[in-house]
Design an enzyme around this catalytic site. Structure first.
Site, PDB file in Angstrom:
ATOM      1  N   ASP A  31    -101.316   3.980 -42.315  1.00  0.00           N
ATOM      2  CA  ASP A  31     -99.807   4.347 -42.068  1.00  0.00           C
ATOM      3  C   ASP A  31     -99.781   5.921 -42.367  1.00  0.00           C
ATOM      4  O   ASP A  31    -100.019   6.163 -43.437  1.00  0.00           O
ATOM      5  CB  ASP A  31     -99.092   3.463 -43.092  1.00  0.00           C
ATOM      6  N   LYS A  88     -96.006   0.554 -34.033  1.00  0.00           N
ATOM      7  CA  LYS A  88     -95.559  -0.566 -34.013  1.00  0.00           C
ATOM      8  C   LYS A  88     -94.198  -0.915 -33.328  1.00  0.00           C
ATOM      9  O   LYS A  88     -93.537   0.035 -33.205  1.00  0.00           O
ATOM     10  CB  LYS A  88     -95.141  -0.657 -35.599  1.00  0.00           C
ATOM     11  N   GLY A 242    -101.062   0.661 -45.843  1.00  0.00           N
ATOM     12  CA  GLY A 242    -100.031   1.431 -45.427  1.00  0.00           C
ATOM     13  C   GLY A 242     -99.208   1.970 -46.614  1.00  0.00           C
ATOM     14  O   GLY A 242     -99.723   3.185 -46.944  1.00  0.00           O
TER      15      GLY A 242
END
Lengths: 301, 174
Positions: A31, A88, A242
């Site tokens: 991420d 996303k 992430g």
């Protein structure tokens, strides 16, 4: 939708969508929230980056509705790196997905980390040229997403917690679901398909292959090199990290160490070396301490 | 490869290279693969092994690694410089431009199903022999015991190119 041009070549076929995930196998997807993060992830050896505005730990802290990122941020991250860029969209938000496709992202994560836009339906992913990855907690959920056109699966874990326990639970649940299919006859497969809520032809395929028919990564709570290696040894094809990297003390070193531990997941000597002196990991949260409505893994159906 | 009659193992450390008869450098991200190989001290050993004549098949990213001239990679992306070809990374575009197409193989009239994923474009084939073409453009080359393909034969289920490589390896090994 698969698109055929005059000369007989076809874009956006399932083979091509699932094929990219095959090329990411054994790797770490990180991420990132800025182009600088993205470059750091690439330098650390990430096989792809996930472009988003806030890492899950911050989404958790700040609350509010979490949506698709600003297109300018996604473009800036695409321009910053040569590896694939994922982004996303909210569960069921097929317009956000069309926007991401238009921006040229290489994979869309229809993600429970963002606030769902539809509490009954996921996106019909077949008409898209861009491939999708979706989260799951067990075999039934994985196969429902594949039935909707997902070309890659990830176990959900509990994002933004730095706690690997849910990722382990979900990976083991998928494994157990597949193991259970071995030895079932056709009639029993139909019954099992009904029980877990998934199409019987996909159960048959899992039975034949002894694994999911698409690549399966682990996500949600991976914070240390050993966490990543643990998930690999539980049989996943790669890991998403992430908050675990950029919420730690020394992101570049930690990112490199997680990459090494993922590749050499069966070599404790290499994991030990990679884990030395990394500084503090992200603080982490106990899952039972979280209010029910803040559990992200429960989003998606 | 196993279906084509070869026994295989993963090469993750220098030691894994010992006593191999052939090497496959698969797809992935060429920049990431290069970096990780350098970090583990594998890069120089693999390059030396290929230079010393180890039969090698590179697909997609593997083709880029073998190439002498690379464009659109990282500014300091080194190649093995083994194949006399020029390639452009992601030459066909991003993932939405990835495609499937029938290819022509040299010396075989039946079309070959090509799967191209963020594939490189071969801009110059130099002194290599072209073994596969897509609409006339080169997508597969061979030079001595090194074969390189811009596409992924392992994703198509057609074993002809795998078998050709296994024959090449057997020819060298015997």
């Amino acid at each position: 939708m698969a698109e055929r041009n005059g000369s007989g070549s076809q874009k956006g076929t399932f083979k091509v969508k699932a094929g990219l995930a095959e090329m990411l196998k054994g790797g770490v997807i990180m991420d990132v929230v800025t182009p600088e993060h993205a470059r750091l992830a690439q330098d650390a050896g990430a096989c792809a980056v996930m472009a988003l505005e806030r890492v899950p730990a911050d989404i958790r802290k700040e609350g509010g509705v979490a949506r698709m990122s600003d297109p300018s941020l996604i473009k800036a991250i695409e321009a910053a790196v040569t590896i694939p860029v994922m982004a996303k969209c909210r569960i069921g938000h097929f317009v956000e997905a069309r926007v991401l496709e238009e921006l040229g992202v290489d994979y869309i994560d229809e993600s429970e980390v963002l606030t769902p836009a539809d509490e009954e339906n996921h996106i019909d992913k077949w008409p898209f040229k861009v491939p999708f990855v979706c989260g799951c907690r067990d075999l039934g959920e994985a196969l429902r997403r594949i039935a909707e056109g997902a070309a890659m699966i990830r176990t959900k874990g509990e994002a933004g917690t730095g706690n690997v326990v849910e990722a382990v639970r979900h990976a083991r649940a998928v494994n157990a679901g597949i193991r259970k299919l071995q030895g079932l006859n056709r009639a029993e497969l139909v019954q099992e398909a009904k029980r877990i809520g998934a199409p019987v032809d996909l159960l048959e395929e899992c039975q034949k292959l002894g694994r999911l028919p698409v690549v399966n990564f682990a996500a949600g709570g991976i914070a240390t090199p050993a966490d990543a290696a643990l998930m690999m040894q539980l049989g996943v094809d790669g890991v998403f990290v992430g908050s675990g990297i950029f919420k730690s003390e020394d992101p570049l070193r930690r990112a490199k160490a997680i990459v090494a531990a993922t590749t050499y997941h069966d070599r404790p000597d290499i994991i030990a070396e990679a884990s030395e002196g990394l500084g503090e990991a992200m603080r982490g949260l106990e899952i039972p301490a979280l209010p029910e409505d803040q559990l992200l893994a429960q989003r998606g159906w | 490869m196993a279906a084509a009659g070869a026994r295989t193992r993963l090469v993750r450390l220098k030691e894994d290279l010992a006593e191999l008869d052939g090497l496959v450098i698969p797809g992935g991200e060429s920049t990431t693969m290069t970096m990780l190989m350098q970090r583990m001290g594998l890069y120089d050993s693999v390059r030396q092994a290929v230079r010393d004549g180890l039969p090698t098949l590179g697909t997609c990213a593997g083709m880029i690694l073998l190439a002498e001239r690379i464009s659109d990679g990282l500014p300091d992306q080194p190649g093995f410089g083994i194949l006399d070809i020029a390639v452009r990374r992601n030459g066909y575009g991003r993932q939405v431009d990835s495609f499937e197409a029938d290819l022509e193989l040299a010396g075989d009239e039946r079309p070959f199903p090509g799967v191209f994923i963020r594939a490189p474009i071969v801009e110059d084939t130099g002194s290599t022999e072209v073994i596969a073409r897509h609409e006339g453009d080169p997508v597969g080359v061979r030079q001595g015991s090194v074969m390189a393909l811009a596409f992924h034969p392992e994703l198509s289920g057609d074993l002809r190119l795998h078998e050709e490589f296994v024959h090449l390896v057997e020819g060298r090994a015997s």
